[in-house]
Design a protein around this motif. Structure first.
Motif, PDB file in Angstrom:
ATOM      1  N   SER A   1      44.248  38.084  45.611  1.00  0.00           N
ATOM      2  CA  SER A   1      43.044  38.598  46.633  1.00  0.00           C
ATOM      3  C   SER A   1      41.876  38.888  46.856  1.00  0.00           C
ATOM      4  CB  SER A   1      43.585  40.340  46.257  1.00  0.00           C
ATOM      5  OG  SER A   1      45.195  40.244  46.254  1.00  0.00           O
ATOM      6  N   ILE A   2      41.222  38.207  45.628  1.00  0.00           N
ATOM      7  CA  ILE A   2      39.766  38.953  44.830  1.00  0.00           C
ATOM      8  C   ILE A   2      39.355  36.630  45.571  1.00  0.00           C
ATOM      9  CG2 ILE A   2      38.038  38.442  43.878  1.00  0.00           C
ATOM     10  CD1 ILE A   2      38.467  40.654  42.551  1.00  0.00           C
ATOM     11  N   PHE A   3      40.309  35.942  45.479  1.00  0.00           N
ATOM     12  CA  PHE A   3      40.125  35.172  45.715  1.00  0.00           C
ATOM     13  C   PHE A   3      39.874  34.435  47.854  1.00  0.00           C
ATOM     14  CE2 PHE A   3      40.791  30.314  46.957  1.00  0.00           C
ATOM     15  CZ  PHE A   3      39.687  29.436  46.357  1.00  0.00           C
ATOM     16  N   ALA A   4      40.499  35.201  47.875  1.00  0.00           N
ATOM     17  CA  ALA A   4      40.909  35.301  49.691  1.00  0.00           C
ATOM     18  C   ALA A   4      39.372  35.735  50.690  1.00  0.00           C
ATOM     19  CB  ALA A   4      41.988  36.121  49.955  1.00  0.00           C
ATOM     20  N   ILE A   5      39.378  36.933  49.889  1.00  0.00           N
ATOM     21  CA  ILE A   5      38.286  37.792  50.294  1.00  0.00           C
ATOM     22  C   ILE A   5      36.791  36.560  50.151  1.00  0.00           C
ATOM     23  CG2 ILE A   5      36.535  39.422  49.927  1.00  0.00           C
ATOM     24  CD1 ILE A   5      39.273  41.138  49.417  1.00  0.00           C
ATOM     25  N   PHE A   6      36.522  35.843  49.124  1.00  0.00           N
ATOM     26  CA  PHE A   6      36.294  35.218  48.395  1.00  0.00           C
ATOM     27  C   PHE A   6      35.528  34.045  49.114  1.00  0.00           C
ATOM     28  CE2 PHE A   6      34.209  31.334  46.388  1.00  0.00           C
ATOM     29  CZ  PHE A   6      32.960  32.051  44.862  1.00  0.00           C
TER      30      PHE A   6
ATOM     31  N   PHE B   1      40.051  31.786  55.949  1.00  0.00           N
ATOM     32  CA  PHE B   1      41.963  31.304  55.394  1.00  0.00           C
ATOM     33  C   PHE B   1      42.864  31.717  56.502  1.00  0.00           C
ATOM     34  CE2 PHE B   1      44.887  34.518  53.351  1.00  0.00           C
ATOM     35  CZ  PHE B   1      44.931  34.460  52.439  1.00  0.00           C
ATOM     36  N   THR B   2      43.947  30.861  56.246  1.00  0.00           N
ATOM     37  CA  THR B   2      44.544  30.532  56.835  1.00  0.00           C
ATOM     38  C   THR B   2      46.053  31.254  57.329  1.00  0.00           C
ATOM     39  OG1 THR B   2      45.584  28.389  56.337  1.00  0.00           O
ATOM     40  CG2 THR B   2      43.626  27.913  57.589  1.00  0.00           C
ATOM     41  N   ILE B   3      47.193  31.422  58.258  1.00  0.00           N
ATOM     42  CA  ILE B   3      48.348  31.346  57.616  1.00  0.00           C
ATOM     43  C   ILE B   3      49.288  31.317  56.788  1.00  0.00           C
ATOM     44  CG2 ILE B   3      49.288  30.382  59.655  1.00  0.00           C
ATOM     45  CD1 ILE B   3      50.437  32.991  58.983  1.00  0.00           C
ATOM     46  N   ASN B   4      48.785  30.222  57.127  1.00  0.00           N
ATOM     47  CA  ASN B   4      49.321  28.834  55.353  1.00  0.00           C
ATOM     48  C   ASN B   4      49.033  28.788  54.019  1.00  0.00           C
ATOM     49  OD1 ASN B   4      51.230  27.367  57.373  1.00  0.00           O
ATOM     50  ND2 ASN B   4      50.001  25.741  57.026  1.00  0.00           N
ATOM     51  N   HIS B   5      47.683  29.348  54.334  1.00  0.00           N
ATOM     52  CA  HIS B   5      46.989  30.256  52.794  1.00  0.00           C
ATOM     53  C   HIS B   5      47.785  31.296  52.434  1.00  0.00           C
ATOM     54  CE1 HIS B   5      43.330  27.714  53.911  1.00  0.00           C
ATOM     55  NE2 HIS B   5      43.814  27.273  52.973  1.00  0.00           N
ATOM     56  N   ALA B   6      47.708  32.585  53.696  1.00  0.00           N
ATOM     57  CA  ALA B   6      48.284  33.716  53.515  1.00  0.00           C
ATOM     58  C   ALA B   6      50.021  33.523  53.381  1.00  0.00           C
ATOM     59  CB  ALA B   6      48.329  34.383  54.482  1.00  0.00           C
ATOM     60  N   ILE B   7      50.633  33.032  54.005  1.00  0.00           N
ATOM     61  CA  ILE B   7      51.687  32.759  53.493  1.00  0.00           C
ATOM     62  C   ILE B   7      52.679  32.332  52.077  1.00  0.00           C
ATOM     63  CG2 ILE B   7      54.412  31.202  53.778  1.00  0.00           C
ATOM     64  CD1 ILE B   7      53.380  31.318  56.696  1.00  0.00           C
ATOM     65  N   GLY B   8      51.022  31.081  51.429  1.00  0.00           N
ATOM     66  CA  GLY B   8      51.678  30.768  50.248  1.00  0.00           C
ATOM     67  C   GLY B   8      51.052  31.815  49.237  1.00  0.00           C
TER      68      GLY B   8
END
Length: 117
Positions: free
Chosen positions: A80-85, A94-101
């Motif tokens: 979660s923190i890495f996605a925000i960072f 931050f793509t949909i593929n990142h979110a799904i992974g």
């Protein structure tokens, strides 16, 4: 008297520790012109701060969570923190593929807590 529940304290402490660790591991990517040894030393100093929050988080959390559960909490917080960072500090998409992974990894935590629910 404890001000924060032993169920909540490790989560808060792990959030703080992960902010430090994310900067220690990835913050230097904006400073590729700096000498590697300097980056390593600065990152090590930041990581020391991370340990000052992570160790108590795990010590306190071990009274109510198993070690695998604590690790799952830490991984979900890290993602979660890495996605925000990634978006706010590094300016990367931050793509949909990142979110799904990330969601699939976080979904694994469900099974570590399933018996506790």
């Amino acid at each position: 008297m404890n001000l924060i529940s032993p169920r909540v304290a490790p989560i808060l402490l792990l959030c703080i520790s992960n902010v430090f660790m994310t900067f220690a591991w990835y913050g230097h990517l904006k400073f590729k012109d700096r000498p590697l040894i300097a980056i390593i030393l600065v990152s090590w100093g930041i990581a020391l701060l991370e340990y000052c929050f992570a160790v108590p988080a795990n010590r306190i959390g071990s009274s109510v969570y198993s070690a695998p559960q604590l690790k799952a909490i830490q991984e979900v917080i890290t993602l979660s923190i890495f996605a925000i960072f990634t978006v706010t500090y590094l300016g990367q998409r931050f793509t949909i593929n990142h979110a799904i992974g990330f969601a699939l990894i976080a979904g694994g935590a469900f099974f570590l807590f399933r018996d506790s629910l």
